[in-house]
Enzyme design. Structure first.
Site, PDB file in Angstrom:
ATOM      1  N   ASP A 160      -6.686  -3.174  10.942  1.00 48.76           N
ATOM      2  CA  ASP A 160      -5.784  -2.311  11.405  1.00 48.76           C
ATOM      3  C   ASP A 160      -5.716  -2.134  12.457  1.00 48.76           C
ATOM      4  OD1 ASP A 160      -5.230   0.497   8.908  1.00 48.76           O
ATOM      5  OD2 ASP A 160      -3.462  -0.873  10.682  1.00 48.76           O
ATOM      6  N   CYS A 210       0.535  -1.156  -0.186  1.00 47.14           N
ATOM      7  CA  CYS A 210       0.333   0.502  -0.037  1.00 47.14           C
ATOM      8  C   CYS A 210       0.598   0.778  -0.126  1.00 47.14           C
ATOM      9  CB  CYS A 210      -0.816  -0.173   1.049  1.00 47.14           C
ATOM     10  SG  CYS A 210      -2.152   0.847   1.058  1.00 47.14           S
TER      11      CYS A 210
END
Ligand SMILES: O=C(O)c1ccccc1NCC(=O)[C@H](O)[C@H](O)COP(=O)(O)O
Length: 231
Positions: A139, A9
């Protein structure tokens, strides 16, 4: 043998895109959140997009974005999947995904008091809310919303949910083998742990991370079970 999918990412440069693709990443994350140090402005994304090869998923990452902002990113390049990483409700995620006709993952930012049942309830809620829902990305809760390089307690993740989640938050070449062996998630996601600096990836760290995931895939299953009691 399960092959844990891998998302790299916060890609901002073509050389980093190529390093991730050459390393075998399954998905690349592009951050369309202006306050992120990894932010890609529309013209930057339009210039980078042609480097995306077939069979690698472009993931558009948004924090409380409007449908027009999401549509602009989807119109400017191959965004196969949306990632909602802000305070969006299930209904808002469903409406935007349906408007731009893309599946989405919901980032669930895990707090110290998050329980296994919170995760199960959230996944069930989103599954009901939208046919475009693909799964949860787990996350760590941070004020900056994400990309902070902080881990959360993986033992929280219910065993029955693990094959459907993307494990994220503070992963690195040092901890990802343990993370994959303990959790056996569908996928892992990383940003800070493969960087020289925010938004600037390190090709050697990318390659080492992917190798570590592959080593874990080849190892015997020692995943922890978590039967849903409160953490
Ligand atoms: O990457 C960012 O800058 C970011 C900013 C705001 C919201 C989300 C962001 N990233 C989302 C991701 O999917 C990251 O890969 C994830 O938070 C893990 O990051 P890291 O802990 O640095 O590996």
């Amino acid at each position: 043998m399960n092959r844990t999918r891998i998302k790299i990412c916060g890609i901002t440069r073509e050389q980093d895109l190529r390093a991730a693709v050459d390393g075998g990443a399954d998905a690349l994350g592009f951050v369309f959140y202006p306050k992120s140090p990894r932010y890609l402005a529309p013209e930057q994304w339009k210039a980078l997009a042609p480097a995306m090869p077939p069979f690698v998923n472009g993931v558009g990452l948004f924090v409380n974005a409007s449908v027009d902002e999401v549509r602009q990113a989807v119109d400017n390049g191959p965004i196969a999947l949306l990632q909602f990483h802000g305070d969006e409700t299930a209904e808002q995620c469903a409406a935007i995904a349906a408007a731009v006709r893309r599946p989405f993952v919901r980032a669930f930012r895990v707090k110290p008091d998050t329980s296994a049942s919170d995760l199960l309830e959230s996944e069930a809620q989103y599954r009901v809310a939208s046919a475009w829902f693909s799964g949860l990305l787990l996350d760590t809760w941070v004020d900056a919303y994400g990309g902070a390089g902080k881990v959360f307690d993986w033992s929280l993740i219910p065993k029955e949910l693990a094959p459907r989640v993307v494990l994220s938050g503070g992963l690195s070449v040092q901890n990802v083998t343990s993370a994959v062996m303990r959790v056996r998630p569908f996928a892992v996601d990383i940003s800070s742990g493969v960087e020289e600096s925010k938004g600037i990836k390190d090709a050697r760290k990318i390659a080492a991370f992917i190798d570590a995931v592959r080593a874990a895939d080849a190892s015997p299953d020692t995943s922890e079970s978590h039967h849903g009691e409160h953490s």
